[in-house]
Enzyme design. Structure first.
Site, PDB file in Angstrom:
ATOM      1  N   HIS A  15       8.097  -8.659  -5.576  1.00  0.00           N
ATOM      2  CA  HIS A  15       7.088  -8.019  -4.836  1.00  0.00           C
ATOM      3  C   HIS A  15       6.178  -7.209  -5.919  1.00  0.00           C
ATOM      4  O   HIS A  15       5.330  -6.361  -5.738  1.00  0.00           O
ATOM      5  CB  HIS A  15       7.613  -7.064  -3.844  1.00  0.00           C
ATOM      6  CG  HIS A  15       7.509  -7.389  -2.498  1.00  0.00           C
ATOM      7  ND1 HIS A  15       6.638  -7.538  -1.674  1.00  0.00           N
ATOM      8  CD2 HIS A  15       8.778  -8.006  -1.889  1.00  0.00           C
ATOM      9  CE1 HIS A  15       7.178  -8.169  -0.572  1.00  0.00           C
ATOM     10  NE2 HIS A  15       8.291  -8.425  -0.539  1.00  0.00           N
ATOM     11  N   LYS A  40      -3.348   4.770   0.193  1.00  0.00           N
ATOM     12  CA  LYS A  40      -2.227   3.823  -0.296  1.00  0.00           C
ATOM     13  C   LYS A  40      -1.225   4.835  -1.180  1.00  0.00           C
ATOM     14  O   LYS A  40      -1.549   5.983  -1.235  1.00  0.00           O
ATOM     15  CB  LYS A  40      -2.699   2.958  -1.124  1.00  0.00           C
ATOM     16  CG  LYS A  40      -3.720   3.240  -2.346  1.00  0.00           C
ATOM     17  CD  LYS A  40      -4.178   2.207  -2.991  1.00  0.00           C
ATOM     18  CE  LYS A  40      -5.241   1.150  -2.244  1.00  0.00           C
ATOM     19  NZ  LYS A  40      -4.957  -0.118  -2.250  1.00  0.00           N
ATOM     20  N   ARG A  41      -0.421   4.512  -1.345  1.00  0.00           N
ATOM     21  CA  ARG A  41       0.898   5.334  -2.436  1.00  0.00           C
ATOM     22  C   ARG A  41      -0.049   5.867  -3.580  1.00  0.00           C
ATOM     23  O   ARG A  41      -0.790   5.123  -4.135  1.00  0.00           O
ATOM     24  CB  ARG A  41       2.018   4.557  -2.790  1.00  0.00           C
ATOM     25  CG  ARG A  41       2.862   4.497  -1.653  1.00  0.00           C
ATOM     26  CD  ARG A  41       3.616   5.803  -1.223  1.00  0.00           C
ATOM     27  NE  ARG A  41       4.111   6.453  -2.073  1.00  0.00           N
ATOM     28  CZ  ARG A  41       5.732   6.662  -1.955  1.00  0.00           C
ATOM     29  NH1 ARG A  41       6.354   6.130  -0.837  1.00  0.00           N
ATOM     30  NH2 ARG A  41       6.469   7.216  -2.697  1.00  0.00           N
ATOM     31  N   LYS A  60      -2.739   2.181  -9.273  1.00  0.00           N
ATOM     32  CA  LYS A  60      -3.547   2.256  -8.228  1.00  0.00           C
ATOM     33  C   LYS A  60      -4.872   2.849  -8.384  1.00  0.00           C
ATOM     34  O   LYS A  60      -5.911   2.819  -7.622  1.00  0.00           O
ATOM     35  CB  LYS A  60      -3.034   2.498  -6.817  1.00  0.00           C
ATOM     36  CG  LYS A  60      -1.818   1.649  -6.359  1.00  0.00           C
ATOM     37  CD  LYS A  60      -1.282   2.451  -5.269  1.00  0.00           C
ATOM     38  CE  LYS A  60      -0.004   1.356  -4.642  1.00  0.00           C
ATOM     39  NZ  LYS A  60      -0.365   0.118  -4.271  1.00  0.00           N
ATOM     40  N   THR A  83      -1.851  -5.185   1.077  1.00  0.00           N
ATOM     41  CA  THR A  83      -2.237  -5.508   2.421  1.00  0.00           C
ATOM     42  C   THR A  83      -3.303  -4.416   3.253  1.00  0.00           C
ATOM     43  O   THR A  83      -3.919  -5.076   4.290  1.00  0.00           O
ATOM     44  CB  THR A  83      -0.820  -5.634   3.283  1.00  0.00           C
ATOM     45  OG1 THR A  83      -0.049  -4.248   3.148  1.00  0.00           O
ATOM     46  CG2 THR A  83      -0.114  -6.843   3.036  1.00  0.00           C
ATOM     47  N   LYS A 140      -6.460  -5.156   5.872  1.00  0.00           N
ATOM     48  CA  LYS A 140      -6.546  -4.270   7.131  1.00  0.00           C
ATOM     49  C   LYS A 140      -7.962  -3.795   7.248  1.00  0.00           C
ATOM     50  O   LYS A 140      -8.510  -3.794   8.337  1.00  0.00           O
ATOM     51  CB  LYS A 140      -5.477  -3.212   7.212  1.00  0.00           C
ATOM     52  CG  LYS A 140      -4.054  -3.625   7.404  1.00  0.00           C
ATOM     53  CD  LYS A 140      -3.108  -2.480   7.138  1.00  0.00           C
ATOM     54  CE  LYS A 140      -1.588  -3.002   6.974  1.00  0.00           C
ATOM     55  NZ  LYS A 140      -0.803  -2.111   6.437  1.00  0.00           N
TER      56      LYS A 140
END
Length: 822
Positions: free
Chosen positions: A357, A548-549, A554, A656, A660
């Site tokens: 992952h 998101k986290r 990110k 993911t 969405k």
């Protein structure tokens, strides 16, 4: 009427109070039990692939092992999958209650950190919907992912006591309690190896039903809870210390107390290793018990031959957290079942498959050998023996290549000897997959390059997906209705049918309907924000969302720099017309991750300044969405106009959330990273806002040396933003507050925020341009929705089933339990 009668009956038996003074919290268990009744018959049936039954084949069972299952709420999802939503709504309404209010009371089952745990939840839904005999196995954490409070702009963690009011969906199964051993020592005897003098903890299973979509299949998620045996520590105490001995039971039961709140970061704590072994040991005993007692193709009352084990059992390791399945299966086969070593290794490899992952080095699990030696001495011996076999093979194929042996060893030498769990997974599995095409390529070409050269046939790609039941039908019923009106309901179980919407891209009625649904979702979310956070936002502004986290890779900081740049532009020319935006950023920071917590403080501080500046008005707002979780995602995603997926190319394995947003009609601004690459391929790059460096550009910049100051000197708007952060413009009461953030961006930024700043700002200008033309914007939205079919977890699971587990998914609907089976 049937549902109403059942609900009344449950209320009658579960309410001690007078119905007239009962609160919604009293009604919720009654509704949950009413819905659960509809599952019972299908759930109790023996699990076997519908196709196996159909063809009279022995069943293959799939076991999905994960330390995280981020399930969210269960009530509405169960009603959707059973087709009961309208009946329940009607019944509840007739009783003078509000279904939505009852749904809101349910606690999220937050037994996961982010993508990995939520993926596991989507996969369970798809496996049941595809009629596969699949079990999810994990830990029943007493406390899930912490609740996030924002106090004075800082994140504060609160324990998530999600079981406080009970959990109507789980069923304790004490009859299947299993002993798990720790510590002790290894005794090599003439009869074989014995692991003795161990400390025993009991694993108590709790089962939760997992219903497929309208197919009468109900699978099981089995979560283990740690219990101390009754004689725990008692023998070591004299009578006087009895109380102390009983209190010590907590030591054993702590194993399932709390979820480690790290996402994409390895923290080598002994309790975490205990959790990993606990779930693996309990699960494998359960799997073997079930294998031995199934009678297919076996005349013995109890099956003793393990030849057929890999044909009947498929174990999928969700990341390296359940990697101990490999040495544990070897231990059981060799030490307990007396299978010959080479045969046991063959069986183990054919049974296990591993999903990788992440490629971030800080996320890879590398456990100290000394910890293993103490906690799992027999497993350490097995790992050493497996590693020796593996290295012998490598040495034979590449004679004299010592460096290759060092790189490929499961044991890393150094000051502290470590076990590389990813290497263990690769050598002990018959299939290794990444979770998006670009990620699987990186896995083959860099992270596991040597292993790929050794066994290229092992390596696969399985691009992630999301379940359309929760992420479209449940969370965006308005959009689902508009789609069903045009193309029917087939897309719910075959998302590729959304392609049919391409015929309606220029249909004015459809364009209007899609835009109307989005506007309704935005109004609803704006009302929610006003009620929950006391913030008033402009519902006709662009809802620009990054949830998101919180993590440096990110790049929430890139988003912050854009917000500051917009703010400075408005300030420098307030009379100019600007596209109004509401920038929403949400996500949790791991409690020990200093930089992530600073990023949250920066976002809230920027919001504080911008949202209270009269020059700005409602043209720009920056909102931090507190306590982002599954149930909040279900509200914000359908309301978003713009989805931010802006990680440095090559760092996000898949994502993911991006999927969405796409299926819910938001346009993506993103880098060519993770599944964004395939989204752009499906919808056409011109229908996403793609910017910034590609993987090869990042590599080139690494070779040449990334110099942040160069961008700072060259780009006046970037310099102004950084100077404002640095000087305390956004933190007047503590001017030095963000010195660590600025220092990181200027001198230690692994994720190269400044390198993509210019391209990002320019791309955001194109977003503004398009947003000013609502018709063209909505046409792009429709194209994105129409091209999102690939990103269903049903498609992902079909690929796993056919290409890794060797089973065939089935669309066959099992007859309901009250009808006899063929």
């Amino acid at each position: 009427a049937e549902v109403r009668k059942s609900f009344n009956r449950h209320l009658h038996f579960t309410l001690v109070k007078d119905r007239n003074v009962a609160t919604p919290r009293d009604f919720r268990p009654g509704l949950a039990h009413t819905v659960r009744d509809h599952l019972a018959g299908s759930w109790l049936r023996p699990k076997c692939c519908a196709m196996c039954k159909h063809l009279a084949l022995p069943p293959q069972r799939i076991y999905y092992l994960s330390l995280e299952f981020y399930m969210g709420r269960t009530l509405q999802n169960t009603m959707v999958n059973l087709g009961l939503q309208n009946a329940c709504d009607e019944a509840i309404y007739q009783l003078g209650l509000d279904l939505e209010e009852l749904e809101e009371i349910e606690e999220d089952a937050g037994l996961g950190n982010g993508g990995l745990g939520r993926l596991a939840a989507c996969f369970l839904d798809s496996m049941a919907t595809l009629g596969l005999a699949a079990y999810g196995y994990g830990i029943r954490y007493e406390f899930g992912i912490f609740n996030q409070k924002i106090v004075d702009g800082w994140q504060v963690e609160e324990a998530d006591d999600w079981l406080r009011y009970g959990n109507p969906w789980e069923k304790a199964r004490p009859e299947y309690m299993i002993p798990v051993h720790f510590y002790g020592r290894v005794d090599h005897t003439p009869e074989g190896v014995k692991w003795i003098d161990t400390q025993v903890v009991l694993a108590m299973p709790y089962d939760t039903p997992v219903p497929g979509y309208k197919n009468n299949t109900v699978n099981t998620m089995r979560l283990w809870s740690a219990k101390a045996p009754n004689d725990f520590n008692l023998q070591e105490f004299n009578v006087g210390d009895y109380i102390e001995a009983v209190l010590d039971r907590n030591l054993a039961e702590n194993i399932s107390r709390v979820l480690y709140p790290n996402d994409n970061f390895f923290e080598g704590k002994e309790l975490r290793l205990k959790q990993e072994y606990f779930v693996v040991a309990a699960t494998l005993q359960d799997i073997i018990r079930r294998f031995k007692s199934s009678k297919f193709g076996c005349r013995d009352p109890v099956r003793t031959c393990f030849e057929t084990f890999p044909d009947k059992v498929a174990i999928q390791l969700n990341d390296t957290h359940p990697a101990l399945s490999i040495p544990e299966l070897m231990r059981i086969l060799v030490d307990v079942e007396k299978v010959e070593w080479d045969k046991a290794w063959e069986i183990t490899k054919r049974t296990c498959a591993y999903t990788n992952h992440t490629v971030l080095p800080e996320a890879l699990e590398r456990w100290p050998v000394s910890m293993f030696e103490k906690l799992l001495p027999r497993h350490l011996e097995i790992i050493y023996a497996l590693n020796q076999m593996h290295l012998d093979r490598v040495a034979a194929l590449y004679p004299g290549d010592i460096d290759r042996l060092r790189r490929m060893s499961v044991i890393e030498e150094g000051d502290c000897k470590r076990i590389n769990m990813a290497h263990l997974c690769v050598i002990g599995s018959h299939a290794v997959n990444g979770v998006a095409r670009i990620h699987s390529d990186i896995v083959k070409n860099s992270v596991f390059k040597d292993f790929y050269e050794l066994d290229p046939e092992k390596f696969q790609n399985k691009t992630n997906g999301i379940t359309p039941r929760r992420w479209l039908l449940l969370c965006n019923p308005g959009l689902a209705d508009v789609i069903a009106e045009k193309i029917g309901e087939g897309f719910i179980t075959d998302l590729s049918q959304l392609k049919k919407l391409l015929d309606f891209i220029n249909n004015e009625t459809f364009i209007r309907d899609v835009a109307k649904v989005k506007q309704e979702n935005k109004l609803k979310f704006a009302a929610y924000l006003e009620e929950q956070y006391k913030v008033k936002i402009n519902p006709s502004s662009m809802f620009d969302v990054q949830v998101k986290r919180i993590h440096e890779y990110k790049r929430q900081l890139l988003n912050c720099l854009h917000a500051i740049t917009l703010y400075n532009r408005i300030r420098s020319d307030p009379s100019k017309s600007f596209v109004p935006r509401t920038i929403m950023i949400g996500g949790k920071a791991a409690p020990g991750y200093h930089m992530a917590k600073m990023i949250i403080k920066l976002i809230t501080s920027i919001g504080e300044v911008i949202n209270n500046d009269p020059y700005v008005g409602d043209r720009l707002k920056v909102i931090f969405l507190e306590n982002y979780r599954v149930s909040l995602a279900e509200k914000v995603i359908p309301a978003a106009d713009l989805s931010q997926q802006i990680s440095t190319a090559g760092t996000e394995a898949s994502g993911t959330g991006n999927m969405k947003f796409m299926v819910n009609g938001a346009l993506t601004i993103g880098t060519m990273d993770g599944a964004n690459v395939e989204m752009a391929e499906e919808a056409g790059e011109e229908n996403l806002f793609i910017f910034g460096m590609r993987v090869e550009d990042v590599e080139a910049l690494d070779r040449q040396g990334y110099n942040a100051r160069e961008y700072y000197e060259r780009l006046p708007e970037l310099r102004q933003a950084i100077d404002q952060i640095s000087s305390g413009f956004f933190s007047p009461r503590d001017p030095g507050c963000f010195k660590d953030v600025v220092n990181m961006l200027m001198y230690h930024d692994r994720f190269k925020v400044f390198a993509d700043y210019e391209a990002y700002i320019k791309c955001q200008g194109q977003v503004d341009q398009l947003f000013m033309d609502p018709r063209e914007w909505t046409k792009k939205v429709i194209r994105n929705i129409a091209c999102s079919g690939k990103f269903s977890s049903d498609r992902t699971i079909m690929e796993y089933a056919r290409e890794i587990w060797g089973v065939e998914p089935s669309a066959t609907k099992i007859p309901p339990p009250n009808l006899p089976r063929d």
